[in-house]
Design a protein around this motif. Structure first.
Motif, PDB file in Angstrom:
ATOM      1  N   GLY A   9       0.802  -1.227   0.000  1.00  0.00           N
ATOM      2  CA  GLY A   9       0.000   0.000   0.000  1.00  0.00           C
ATOM      3  C   GLY A   9       0.823   1.260   0.000  1.00  0.00           C
ATOM      4  N   SER A  10       2.067   1.167  -0.460  1.00  0.00           N
ATOM      5  CA  SER A  10       2.945   2.340  -0.546  1.00  0.00           C
ATOM      6  C   SER A  10       3.715   2.265  -1.852  1.00  0.00           C
ATOM      7  N   ASN A  11       3.928   3.432  -2.448  1.00  0.00           N
ATOM      8  CA  ASN A  11       4.751   3.505  -3.666  1.00  0.00           C
ATOM      9  C   ASN A  11       6.106   4.150  -3.368  1.00  0.00           C
ATOM     10  N   ARG A  12       6.377   4.399  -2.091  1.00  0.00           N
ATOM     11  CA  ARG A  12       7.606   5.112  -1.714  1.00  0.00           C
ATOM     12  C   ARG A  12       8.844   4.270  -2.009  1.00  0.00           C
ATOM     13  N   SER A  13       9.883   4.921  -2.560  1.00  0.00           N
ATOM     14  CA  SER A  13      11.130   4.175  -2.751  1.00  0.00           C
ATOM     15  C   SER A  13      11.678   3.871  -1.355  1.00  0.00           C
ATOM     16  N   GLY A  14      12.077   2.643  -1.134  1.00  0.00           N
ATOM     17  CA  GLY A  14      12.569   2.232   0.187  1.00  0.00           C
ATOM     18  C   GLY A  14      11.454   1.909   1.166  1.00  0.00           C
ATOM     19  N   SER A  15      10.241   1.798   0.677  1.00  0.00           N
ATOM     20  CA  SER A  15       9.070   1.540   1.539  1.00  0.00           C
ATOM     21  C   SER A  15       9.223   0.259   2.371  1.00  0.00           C
ATOM     22  N   TYR A  16       8.919   0.386   3.658  1.00  0.00           N
ATOM     23  CA  TYR A  16       8.914  -0.798   4.524  1.00  0.00           C
ATOM     24  C   TYR A  16       7.796  -1.755   4.114  1.00  0.00           C
ATOM     25  N   ASN A  17       6.691  -1.215   3.656  1.00  0.00           N
ATOM     26  CA  ASN A  17       5.566  -2.085   3.276  1.00  0.00           C
ATOM     27  C   ASN A  17       5.808  -2.808   1.959  1.00  0.00           C
ATOM     28  N   VAL A  18       6.628  -2.211   1.093  1.00  0.00           N
ATOM     29  CA  VAL A  18       7.049  -2.954  -0.106  1.00  0.00           C
ATOM     30  C   VAL A  18       7.914  -4.141   0.333  1.00  0.00           C
ATOM     31  N   SER A  79       0.151  -2.581   4.522  1.00  0.00           N
ATOM     32  CA  SER A  79      -0.444  -1.247   4.603  1.00  0.00           C
ATOM     33  C   SER A  79       0.307  -0.285   5.528  1.00  0.00           C
ATOM     34  N   PRO A  80       0.726   0.863   5.006  1.00  0.00           N
ATOM     35  CA  PRO A  80       1.305   1.878   5.898  1.00  0.00           C
ATOM     36  C   PRO A  80       0.221   2.513   6.759  1.00  0.00           C
ATOM     37  N   GLU A  81       0.637   3.123   7.865  1.00  0.00           N
ATOM     38  CA  GLU A  81      -0.322   3.844   8.717  1.00  0.00           C
ATOM     39  C   GLU A  81      -0.069   5.344   8.567  1.00  0.00           C
ATOM     40  N   TYR A  82      -1.128   6.064   8.213  1.00  0.00           N
ATOM     41  CA  TYR A  82      -1.044   7.522   8.105  1.00  0.00           C
ATOM     42  C   TYR A  82      -2.017   8.137   9.098  1.00  0.00           C
ATOM     43  N   ASN A  83      -1.474   8.941  10.016  1.00  0.00           N
ATOM     44  CA  ASN A  83      -2.305   9.591  11.031  1.00  0.00           C
ATOM     45  C   ASN A  83      -3.309   8.618  11.640  1.00  0.00           C
ATOM     46  N   SER A  84      -2.772   7.509  12.082  1.00  0.00           N
ATOM     47  CA  SER A  84      -3.543   6.454  12.771  1.00  0.00           C
ATOM     48  C   SER A  84      -4.574   5.774  11.884  1.00  0.00           C
ATOM     49  N   SER A  85      -4.429   5.886  10.581  1.00  0.00           N
ATOM     50  CA  SER A  85      -5.443   5.316   9.702  1.00  0.00           C
ATOM     51  C   SER A  85      -4.811   4.753   8.420  1.00  0.00           C
ATOM     52  N   ALA A 120       1.182  -4.776   8.261  1.00  0.00           N
ATOM     53  CA  ALA A 120       1.555  -3.356   8.301  1.00  0.00           C
ATOM     54  C   ALA A 120       2.964  -3.229   8.848  1.00  0.00           C
ATOM     55  N   ALA A 121       3.709  -2.302   8.274  1.00  0.00           N
ATOM     56  CA  ALA A 121       5.048  -1.985   8.785  1.00  0.00           C
ATOM     57  C   ALA A 121       5.113  -0.491   9.027  1.00  0.00           C
ATOM     58  N   SER A 122       5.689  -0.143  10.195  1.00  0.00           N
ATOM     59  CA  SER A 122       5.760   1.273  10.552  1.00  0.00           C
ATOM     60  C   SER A 122       7.016   1.525  11.376  1.00  0.00           C
ATOM     61  N   PRO A 123       7.597   2.702  11.220  1.00  0.00           N
ATOM     62  CA  PRO A 123       8.775   2.992  12.049  1.00  0.00           C
ATOM     63  C   PRO A 123       8.421   3.167  13.524  1.00  0.00           C
ATOM     64  N   GLY A 124       7.152   3.320  13.834  1.00  0.00           N
ATOM     65  CA  GLY A 124       6.719   3.538  15.219  1.00  0.00           C
ATOM     66  C   GLY A 124       6.627   2.239  16.012  1.00  0.00           C
ATOM     67  N   ASN A 125       6.342   2.388  17.293  1.00  0.00           N
ATOM     68  CA  ASN A 125       6.294   1.221  18.191  1.00  0.00           C
ATOM     69  C   ASN A 125       5.030   0.399  18.040  1.00  0.00           C
ATOM     70  N   VAL A 129      -0.860  -0.734  13.866  1.00  0.00           N
ATOM     71  CA  VAL A 129      -2.073  -1.468  14.249  1.00  0.00           C
ATOM     72  C   VAL A 129      -3.351  -0.630  14.075  1.00  0.00           C
ATOM     73  N   ARG A 130      -3.245   0.683  14.300  1.00  0.00           N
ATOM     74  CA  ARG A 130      -4.466   1.516  14.174  1.00  0.00           C
ATOM     75  C   ARG A 130      -4.877   1.608  12.705  1.00  0.00           C
ATOM     76  N   GLY A 131      -3.900   1.748  11.825  1.00  0.00           N
ATOM     77  CA  GLY A 131      -4.196   1.830  10.387  1.00  0.00           C
ATOM     78  C   GLY A 131      -4.785   0.536   9.855  1.00  0.00           C
TER      79      GLY A 131
HETATM   80  C1  LIG Z   1       1.071  12.050   6.705  1.00  0.00           C
HETATM   81  C2  LIG Z   1       1.769  10.971   7.462  1.00  0.00           C
HETATM   82  C3  LIG Z   1       1.195  10.469   8.603  1.00  0.00           C
HETATM   83  C4  LIG Z   1       1.810   9.430   9.308  1.00  0.00           C
HETATM   84  N1  LIG Z   1       1.195   8.917  10.399  1.00  0.00           N
HETATM   85  C5  LIG Z   1       1.733   7.827  11.015  1.00  0.00           C
HETATM   86  C6  LIG Z   1       1.026   7.189  12.080  1.00  0.00           C
HETATM   87  O1  LIG Z   1      -0.043   7.575  12.480  1.00  0.00           O
HETATM   88  N2  LIG Z   1       1.594   6.097  12.642  1.00  0.00           N
HETATM   89  C7  LIG Z   1       2.806   5.604  12.212  1.00  0.00           C
HETATM   90  O2  LIG Z   1       3.252   4.602  12.765  1.00  0.00           O
HETATM   91  N3  LIG Z   1       3.481   6.181  11.202  1.00  0.00           N
HETATM   92  C8  LIG Z   1       2.968   7.291  10.594  1.00  0.00           C
HETATM   93  N4  LIG Z   1       3.632   7.874   9.560  1.00  0.00           N
HETATM   94  C9  LIG Z   1       4.951   7.376   9.187  1.00  0.00           C
HETATM   95  C10 LIG Z   1       4.834   6.208   8.221  1.00  0.00           C
HETATM   96  O3  LIG Z   1       4.545   5.035   8.952  1.00  0.00           O
HETATM   97  C11 LIG Z   1       6.169   6.077   7.495  1.00  0.00           C
HETATM   98  O4  LIG Z   1       6.335   7.181   6.639  1.00  0.00           O
HETATM   99  C12 LIG Z   1       6.279   4.773   6.755  1.00  0.00           C
HETATM  100  O5  LIG Z   1       7.608   4.639   6.315  1.00  0.00           O
HETATM  101  C13 LIG Z   1       5.289   4.698   5.589  1.00  0.00           C
HETATM  102  O6  LIG Z   1       5.254   3.411   5.040  1.00  0.00           O
HETATM  103  P1  LIG Z   1       6.224   2.963   3.863  1.00  0.00           P
HETATM  104  O7  LIG Z   1       7.607   2.867   4.443  1.00  0.00           O
HETATM  105  O8  LIG Z   1       5.712   1.651   3.433  1.00  0.00           O
HETATM  106  O9  LIG Z   1       6.157   4.012   2.771  1.00  0.00           O
HETATM  107  C14 LIG Z   1       3.047   8.916   8.847  1.00  0.00           C
HETATM  108  C15 LIG Z   1       3.615   9.437   7.682  1.00  0.00           C
HETATM  109  C16 LIG Z   1       2.989  10.448   6.993  1.00  0.00           C
HETATM  110  C17 LIG Z   1       3.614  10.972   5.726  1.00  0.00           C
END
Ligand SMILES: Cc1cc2nc3c(=O)[nH]c(=O)nc-3n(C[C@H](O)[C@H](O)[C@H](O)COP(=O)(O)O)c2cc1C
Length: 190
Positions: A9-18, A79-85, A120-125, A129-131
């Protein structure tokens, strides 16, 4: 043969979800699945706009994705998590596919009943899970059968090796369980 489609669910280069999607694809292939891993980069979609849909019809890339989904027994989404979603990329993609109702003038709802596994993969702790919980709700609302097992990869910056493979032990075990369940359910119901 069980056919599984893997979608990051991410197109970012270096994406953790990729990277997580690649790990899932490898795991599913080891279980004996016929795996197709795609990138949403290859299926660009404009932000969903009802007026545009009425004037131009359903976007060709939404139809292509729908076709890909319908020829597979199951789908794995990382799936990445953006703003808890849910990420905007995934939400927009699901919105486009969810409005498809017909193919060749016959009823067609490609997401209905589709077996889906989530990670889901996220740099956070919290590992996203919320996303992932929001994503589960969205998918259930469009008729997907989302399996219970899911994989979270917290502190994703440390969870993958240089070659991209998943090395965080707990996540490795969890991914193995998720993939086994997705494989079994897809085999039984897909
Ligand atoms: C607008 C925005 C909101 C984000 N919100 C969260 C968040 O709520 N929780 C979280 O763990 N990471 C959050 N992140 C950080 C992403 O998890 C991080 O950018 C991650 O590397 C995205 O996934 P990807 O590596 O697959 O691209 C957010 C990033 C952006 C750009």
């Amino acid at each position: 043969m069980v056919k599984i489609l893997v979608i990051p669910g991410s197109n970012r280069s270096g994406s953790y979800n990729v990277k997580l999607a690649a790990a899932a694809a490898k795991e599913l292939a080891l279980l004996g699945a016929d795996v197709t891993r795609i990138s949403l980069i290859d299926y660009p979609l404009p932000l969903y706009d009802e007026d545009q849909k009425v004037s131009d019809g359903i976007h060709k890339n939404a139809l292509k994705l729908a076709e890909m989904i319908s020829v597979h027994d199951g789908v794995f989404i990382a799936s990445p998590e953006y703003n808890s979603s849910i990420s905007p990329l995934l939400k927009n993609t699901i919105d486009w596919i969810s409005i498809i109702r017909k193919k060749d003038d016959k009823p067609w709802t490609p997401l209905k009943g589709k077996i889906v596994g989530l990670g889901a993969a996220s740099p956070g702790n919290l590992g996203g899970v919320r996303g992932i919980n929001h994503l589960r709700d969205v998918l259930v609302s469009v008729g997907c059968q989302v399996i219970s097992e899911q994989t979270l990869v917290p502190t994703a910056g440390k969870a993958f090796a240089e070659d991209g493979s998943l090395i965080a032990e707990r996540a490795v075990r969890s991914l193995s369980n998720s993939c086994q369940s997705l494989f079994r359910v897809s085999q039984a119901l897909g």
